[in-house]
Motif scaffolding. Structure first.
Motif, PDB file in Angstrom:
ATOM      1  N   LEU A   1      31.414  36.489  36.284  1.00 21.00           N
ATOM      2  CA  LEU A   1      32.020  37.433  35.344  1.00 21.00           C
ATOM      3  C   LEU A   1      31.766  38.877  35.765  1.00 21.00           C
ATOM      4  O   LEU A   1      32.681  39.702  35.763  1.00 21.00           O
ATOM      5  CB  LEU A   1      31.483  37.187  33.928  1.00 21.00           C
ATOM      6  CG  LEU A   1      31.984  38.144  32.853  1.00 21.00           C
ATOM      7  CD1 LEU A   1      33.489  37.992  32.675  1.00 21.00           C
ATOM      8  CD2 LEU A   1      31.266  37.885  31.553  1.00 21.00           C
ATOM      9  N   VAL A   2      30.553  39.172  36.164  1.00 20.82           N
ATOM     10  CA  VAL A   2      30.219  40.531  36.602  1.00 20.82           C
ATOM     11  C   VAL A   2      31.020  40.893  37.852  1.00 20.82           C
ATOM     12  O   VAL A   2      31.598  41.985  37.940  1.00 20.82           O
ATOM     13  CB  VAL A   2      28.703  40.675  36.853  1.00 20.82           C
ATOM     14  CG1 VAL A   2      28.369  41.967  37.575  1.00 20.82           C
ATOM     15  CG2 VAL A   2      27.951  40.583  35.538  1.00 20.82           C
ATOM     16  N   ARG A   3      31.095  39.967  38.819  1.00 22.40           N
ATOM     17  CA  ARG A   3      31.855  40.251  40.038  1.00 22.40           C
ATOM     18  C   ARG A   3      33.341  40.392  39.745  1.00 22.40           C
ATOM     19  O   ARG A   3      34.022  41.203  40.361  1.00 22.40           O
ATOM     20  CB  ARG A   3      31.612  39.148  41.066  1.00 22.40           C
ATOM     21  CG  ARG A   3      30.164  39.183  41.580  1.00 22.40           C
ATOM     22  CD  ARG A   3      29.970  38.415  42.827  1.00 22.40           C
ATOM     23  NE  ARG A   3      30.773  39.004  43.889  1.00 22.40           N
ATOM     24  CZ  ARG A   3      31.360  38.282  44.831  1.00 22.40           C
ATOM     25  NH1 ARG A   3      31.247  36.980  44.848  1.00 22.40           N
ATOM     26  NH2 ARG A   3      32.068  38.874  45.772  1.00 22.40           N
ATOM     27  N   HIS A   4      33.852  39.611  38.804  1.00 20.29           N
ATOM     28  CA  HIS A   4      35.260  39.730  38.407  1.00 20.29           C
ATOM     29  C   HIS A   4      35.534  41.108  37.816  1.00 20.29           C
ATOM     30  O   HIS A   4      36.519  41.758  38.170  1.00 20.29           O
ATOM     31  CB  HIS A   4      35.618  38.638  37.404  1.00 20.29           C
ATOM     32  CG  HIS A   4      36.879  38.883  36.658  1.00 20.29           C
ATOM     33  ND1 HIS A   4      38.123  38.789  37.243  1.00 20.29           N
ATOM     34  CD2 HIS A   4      37.109  39.238  35.373  1.00 20.29           C
ATOM     35  CE1 HIS A   4      39.049  39.069  36.351  1.00 20.29           C
ATOM     36  NE2 HIS A   4      38.459  39.345  35.202  1.00 20.29           N
ATOM     37  N   LEU A   5      34.668  41.554  36.928  1.00 18.16           N
ATOM     38  CA  LEU A   5      34.851  42.876  36.317  1.00 18.16           C
ATOM     39  C   LEU A   5      34.765  43.987  37.356  1.00 18.16           C
ATOM     40  O   LEU A   5      35.549  44.947  37.314  1.00 18.16           O
ATOM     41  CB  LEU A   5      33.822  43.086  35.205  1.00 18.16           C
ATOM     42  CG  LEU A   5      33.978  42.175  33.982  1.00 18.16           C
ATOM     43  CD1 LEU A   5      32.808  42.362  33.032  1.00 18.16           C
ATOM     44  CD2 LEU A   5      35.303  42.415  33.293  1.00 18.16           C
ATOM     45  N   MET A   6      33.844  43.862  38.292  1.00 21.12           N
ATOM     46  CA  MET A   6      33.725  44.870  39.345  1.00 21.12           C
ATOM     47  C   MET A   6      34.968  44.882  40.238  1.00 21.12           C
ATOM     48  O   MET A   6      35.481  45.947  40.591  1.00 21.12           O
ATOM     49  CB  MET A   6      32.466  44.611  40.186  1.00 21.12           C
ATOM     50  CG  MET A   6      31.178  44.900  39.460  1.00 21.12           C
ATOM     51  SD  MET A   6      29.675  44.350  40.304  1.00 21.12           S
ATOM     52  CE  MET A   6      29.937  44.796  41.972  1.00 21.12           C
ATOM     53  N   ARG A   7      35.439  43.693  40.613  1.00 19.51           N
ATOM     54  CA  ARG A   7      36.614  43.598  41.472  1.00 19.51           C
ATOM     55  C   ARG A   7      37.867  44.105  40.758  1.00 19.51           C
ATOM     56  O   ARG A   7      38.700  44.785  41.345  1.00 19.51           O
ATOM     57  CB  ARG A   7      36.792  42.138  41.908  1.00 19.51           C
ATOM     58  CG  ARG A   7      37.759  41.922  43.009  1.00 19.51           C
ATOM     59  CD  ARG A   7      37.720  40.517  43.592  1.00 19.51           C
ATOM     60  NE  ARG A   7      37.420  39.462  42.660  1.00 19.51           N
ATOM     61  CZ  ARG A   7      36.272  38.774  42.619  1.00 19.51           C
ATOM     62  NH1 ARG A   7      35.310  39.056  43.461  1.00 19.51           N
ATOM     63  NH2 ARG A   7      36.095  37.812  41.739  1.00 19.51           N
ATOM     64  N   GLU A   8      37.981  43.793  39.465  1.00 17.23           N
ATOM     65  CA  GLU A   8      39.133  44.255  38.695  1.00 17.23           C
ATOM     66  C   GLU A   8      39.105  45.778  38.534  1.00 17.23           C
ATOM     67  O   GLU A   8      40.145  46.430  38.590  1.00 17.23           O
ATOM     68  CB  GLU A   8      39.153  43.564  37.329  1.00 17.23           C
ATOM     69  CG  GLU A   8      40.492  43.587  36.654  1.00 17.23           C
ATOM     70  CD  GLU A   8      40.501  42.715  35.432  1.00 17.23           C
ATOM     71  OE1 GLU A   8      41.445  41.928  35.296  1.00 17.23           O
ATOM     72  OE2 GLU A   8      39.566  42.819  34.614  1.00 17.23           O
ATOM     73  N   ARG A   9      37.939  46.342  38.362  1.00 21.57           N
ATOM     74  CA  ARG A   9      37.811  47.796  38.248  1.00 21.57           C
ATOM     75  C   ARG A   9      38.162  48.475  39.574  1.00 21.57           C
ATOM     76  O   ARG A   9      38.778  49.533  39.596  1.00 21.57           O
ATOM     77  CB  ARG A   9      36.381  48.153  37.841  1.00 21.57           C
ATOM     78  CG  ARG A   9      36.209  49.603  37.465  1.00 21.57           C
ATOM     79  CD  ARG A   9      34.825  49.892  36.938  1.00 21.57           C
ATOM     80  NE  ARG A   9      34.568  49.117  35.729  1.00 21.57           N
ATOM     81  CZ  ARG A   9      33.381  48.638  35.374  1.00 21.57           C
ATOM     82  NH1 ARG A   9      32.326  48.862  36.116  1.00 21.57           N
ATOM     83  NH2 ARG A   9      33.234  47.954  34.268  1.00 21.57           N
ATOM     84  N   LYS A  10      37.811  47.822  40.683  1.00 21.00           N
ATOM     85  CA  LYS A  10      38.050  48.421  41.999  1.00 21.00           C
ATOM     86  C   LYS A  10      39.497  48.244  42.474  1.00 21.00           C
ATOM     87  O   LYS A  10      40.107  49.172  42.987  1.00 21.00           O
ATOM     88  CB  LYS A  10      37.102  47.801  43.016  1.00 21.00           C
ATOM     89  CG  LYS A  10      37.178  48.410  44.391  1.00 21.00           C
ATOM     90  CD  LYS A  10      36.114  47.836  45.299  1.00 21.00           C
ATOM     91  CE  LYS A  10      36.161  48.496  46.664  1.00 21.00           C
ATOM     92  NZ  LYS A  10      35.112  47.974  47.539  1.00 21.00           N
ATOM     93  N   PHE A  11      40.064  47.021  42.295  1.00 20.68           N
ATOM     94  CA  PHE A  11      41.376  46.716  42.860  1.00 20.68           C
ATOM     95  C   PHE A  11      42.477  46.556  41.820  1.00 20.68           C
ATOM     96  O   PHE A  11      43.637  46.414  42.179  1.00 20.68           O
ATOM     97  CB  PHE A  11      41.303  45.424  43.683  1.00 20.68           C
ATOM     98  CG  PHE A  11      40.364  45.507  44.842  1.00 20.68           C
ATOM     99  CD1 PHE A  11      40.638  46.323  45.928  1.00 20.68           C
ATOM    100  CD2 PHE A  11      39.191  44.782  44.845  1.00 20.68           C
ATOM    101  CE1 PHE A  11      39.775  46.402  46.993  1.00 20.68           C
ATOM    102  CE2 PHE A  11      38.318  44.840  45.913  1.00 20.68           C
ATOM    103  CZ  PHE A  11      38.606  45.660  46.995  1.00 20.68           C
ATOM    104  N   GLY A  12      42.159  46.500  40.541  1.00 22.45           N
ATOM    105  CA  GLY A  12      43.161  46.253  39.509  1.00 22.45           C
ATOM    106  C   GLY A  12      43.269  44.763  39.209  1.00 22.45           C
ATOM    107  O   GLY A  12      42.511  43.946  39.723  1.00 22.45           O
ATOM    108  N   GLU A  13      44.232  44.422  38.361  1.00 23.21           N
ATOM    109  CA  GLU A  13      44.384  43.023  37.950  1.00 23.21           C
ATOM    110  C   GLU A  13      44.852  42.157  39.109  1.00 23.21           C
ATOM    111  O   GLU A  13      45.550  42.622  40.002  1.00 23.21           O
ATOM    112  CB  GLU A  13      45.384  42.929  36.804  1.00 23.21           C
ATOM    113  CG  GLU A  13      44.871  43.526  35.519  1.00 23.21           C
ATOM    114  CD  GLU A  13      45.805  43.250  34.353  1.00 23.21           C
ATOM    115  OE1 GLU A  13      46.680  42.374  34.472  1.00 23.21           O
ATOM    116  OE2 GLU A  13      45.649  43.922  33.343  1.00 23.21           O
ATOM    117  N   TYR A  14      44.472  40.889  39.059  1.00 21.23           N
ATOM    118  CA  TYR A  14      44.911  39.921  40.049  1.00 21.23           C
ATOM    119  C   TYR A  14      45.040  38.561  39.372  1.00 21.23           C
ATOM    120  O   TYR A  14      44.606  38.373  38.239  1.00 21.23           O
ATOM    121  CB  TYR A  14      43.959  39.872  41.250  1.00 21.23           C
ATOM    122  CG  TYR A  14      42.526  39.548  40.914  1.00 21.23           C
ATOM    123  CD1 TYR A  14      42.038  38.269  41.052  1.00 21.23           C
ATOM    124  CD2 TYR A  14      41.662  40.530  40.447  1.00 21.23           C
ATOM    125  CE1 TYR A  14      40.731  37.971  40.745  1.00 21.23           C
ATOM    126  CE2 TYR A  14      40.356  40.252  40.133  1.00 21.23           C
ATOM    127  CZ  TYR A  14      39.897  38.960  40.294  1.00 21.23           C
ATOM    128  OH  TYR A  14      38.606  38.666  39.985  1.00 21.23           O
TER     129      TYR A  14
END
Length: 128
Positions: A77-90
């Protein structure tokens, strides 16, 4: 040799559900969560096959995977939130099958289009 059939059936149903989710989710941590469930399922197999198994070892083989699943879920969950903040939705789910363009929101698939065929069948083709 005392194996709780209710617990085994619950573990198997949970294992099948987690494996199905892991195979279709667009996340890597779900594979690890499913692996932890398989580990818990093998604890019951070991208890049923071995004459004497330490009750402490059996309890650890059942309890530890559950705690690791929670830990992996939190990390994912933490990595998902970080990745979404960096790259946007996927995408949340992998897109597989003949309706890939439709599922991706690209409109209906035209029968005149020549979609490239896979060189080798995928292991996911058998799941459908």
């Amino acid at each position: 040799m005392n194996v709780d059939l209710w617990l085994i059936s619950f573990e198997i149903v949970a294992g099948l559900a987690l494996i199905a989710i892991a195979l279709h989710a667009n996340r890597n941590y779900t594979l690890w969560i499913a692996a932890m469930q398989v580990w818990a399922m093998t604890a019951h197999l070991a208890r049923g096959l071995v004459e004497s198994i330490s009750p402490v070892a059996y309890a650890m083989m059942i309890a530890v995977p559950g705690w690791l699943q929670l830990f992996l879920l939190a990390i994912g969950l933490v990595r998902h939130l970080m990745r979404e903040r960096k790259f946007g939705e996927y995408r949340d789910w992998r897109i597989v099958g003949p309706n890939t363009a439709l599922a991706a929101g690209m409109g209906p698939i035209s029968s005149q289009q020549n979609w490239p065929k896979a060189k080798q069948p995928s292991w996911r083709d058998d799941i459908k």
